[in-house]
Design an enzyme around this catalytic site. Structure first.
Site, PDB file in Angstrom:
ATOM      1  N   CYS A   1     -95.125  15.511  10.392  1.00 48.89           N
ATOM      2  CA  CYS A   1     -95.601  16.592  10.495  1.00 48.89           C
ATOM      3  C   CYS A   1     -94.486  17.435  10.905  1.00 48.89           C
ATOM      4  O   CYS A   1     -94.082  18.186   9.842  1.00 48.89           O
ATOM      5  CB  CYS A   1     -96.245  15.804  11.479  1.00 48.89           C
TER       6      CYS A   1
ATOM      7  N   HIS B   1     -98.468  10.685  10.149  1.00 41.82           N
ATOM      8  CA  HIS B   1     -98.072  10.046  10.889  1.00 41.82           C
ATOM      9  C   HIS B   1     -97.959   8.811  10.852  1.00 41.82           C
ATOM     10  O   HIS B   1     -98.356   7.759  11.897  1.00 41.82           O
ATOM     11  CB  HIS B   1     -98.690   9.951  12.469  1.00 41.82           C
TER      12      HIS B   1
ATOM     13  N   GLU C   1     -95.781   6.343  12.299  1.00 44.63           N
ATOM     14  CA  GLU C   1     -95.204   5.646  13.425  1.00 44.63           C
ATOM     15  C   GLU C   1     -96.313   5.439  14.073  1.00 44.63           C
ATOM     16  O   GLU C   1     -96.062   5.096  15.973  1.00 44.63           O
ATOM     17  CB  GLU C   1     -94.246   6.836  13.934  1.00 44.63           C
TER      18      GLU C   1
END
Length: 227
Positions: free
Chosen positions: A86, A194, A196
């Site tokens: 991002c 994302h 994560e």
């Protein structure tokens, strides 16, 4: 394996990145503040999402000049794996480690939802745990994720298999539905979704965890000590 999570003023996904490495992957990880000047001793460098320096001027443009970035660039050029997610992807673009730029989403709205991605290249440091052509679900959260590059750059990205992830739908207006790209050497990945945030079934799935497992697997394979 030892990871570094770079923290800029305004980063807000650094804790998620730390959690993904330490708790989900089970590897060593440190936060590195933007004023540090060395990433020596780290096997992989992670640039998290957020709004570094408030996204003033444009996303990532100030963070690119943080003291730590000079050594991040050096490490990347020497082959150390670098992942920018991002805002981290935007910083990599501003730093010249990846080609292209980010524009506002075509509908000028902030997008925050799970999206489907197609794995376009599983022969990279970051994607070896995926199947070629596999569809995975990873969340996005951005207002400026509309990837743009000129026609010649786009042609080269496609010809060199540098497009790693592609949206299966028109999410934000990115050229050729590009969601993530690697550099020519294959050790620098920038992506808007994302991973994560997709490392546990509890929060919606583990499709992102395999990206971190890929990094670990390839690092281990490249550091095998033979008698």
């Amino acid at each position: 394996m030892k990871f570094a999570v770079i923290v800029f003023p305004g980063s807000n996904c650094d804790a998620d990145m730390y959690h993904a490495v330490k708790d989900a992957l089970g590897e060593e990880v440190d936060y590195l503040w933007h004023t540090e000047t060395s990433v020596e001793g780290y096997d992989a460098i992670l640039l998290p999402g957020g709004f570094s320096y408030g996204d003033y001027l444009r996303s990532g443009s100030i963070a690119r000049f943080s003291p730590i970035m000079e050594d991040v660039i050096r490490a990347a050029n020497e082959g150390v794996p670098v992942l920018g997610v991002c805002n981290g992807f935007q910083v990599l673009l501003e730093a010249g480690l990846l080609p292209g730029a980010m524009l506002r989403n075509e509908k000028l709205t902030f997008i925050c939802k799970p999206v489907e991605l197609e794995v376009q290249n599983n022969d990279t440091f970051f994607t070896s745990e995926y199947e070629q052509g596999e569809t995975i679900t990873i969340p996005v959260a951005h207002g400026e994720g509309n990837y743009y590059c000129d026609d010649e750059t786009l042609k080269q990205l496609e010809a060199n298999n540098q497009v790693v992830f592609r949206y299966t739908d028109r999410v934000n207006g990115s050229r050729n539905h590009i969601a993530g790209i690697v550099n020519k050497a294959g050790n620098v990945l920038g992506m808007m979704p994302h991973p994560e945030r997709a490392v546990e079934q509890l929060v919606g799935g583990e499709d992102g965890l395999r990206l971190f497992k890929s990094i670990l697997r390839n690092w281990r394979e490249s550091h095998v000590v033979t008698p």
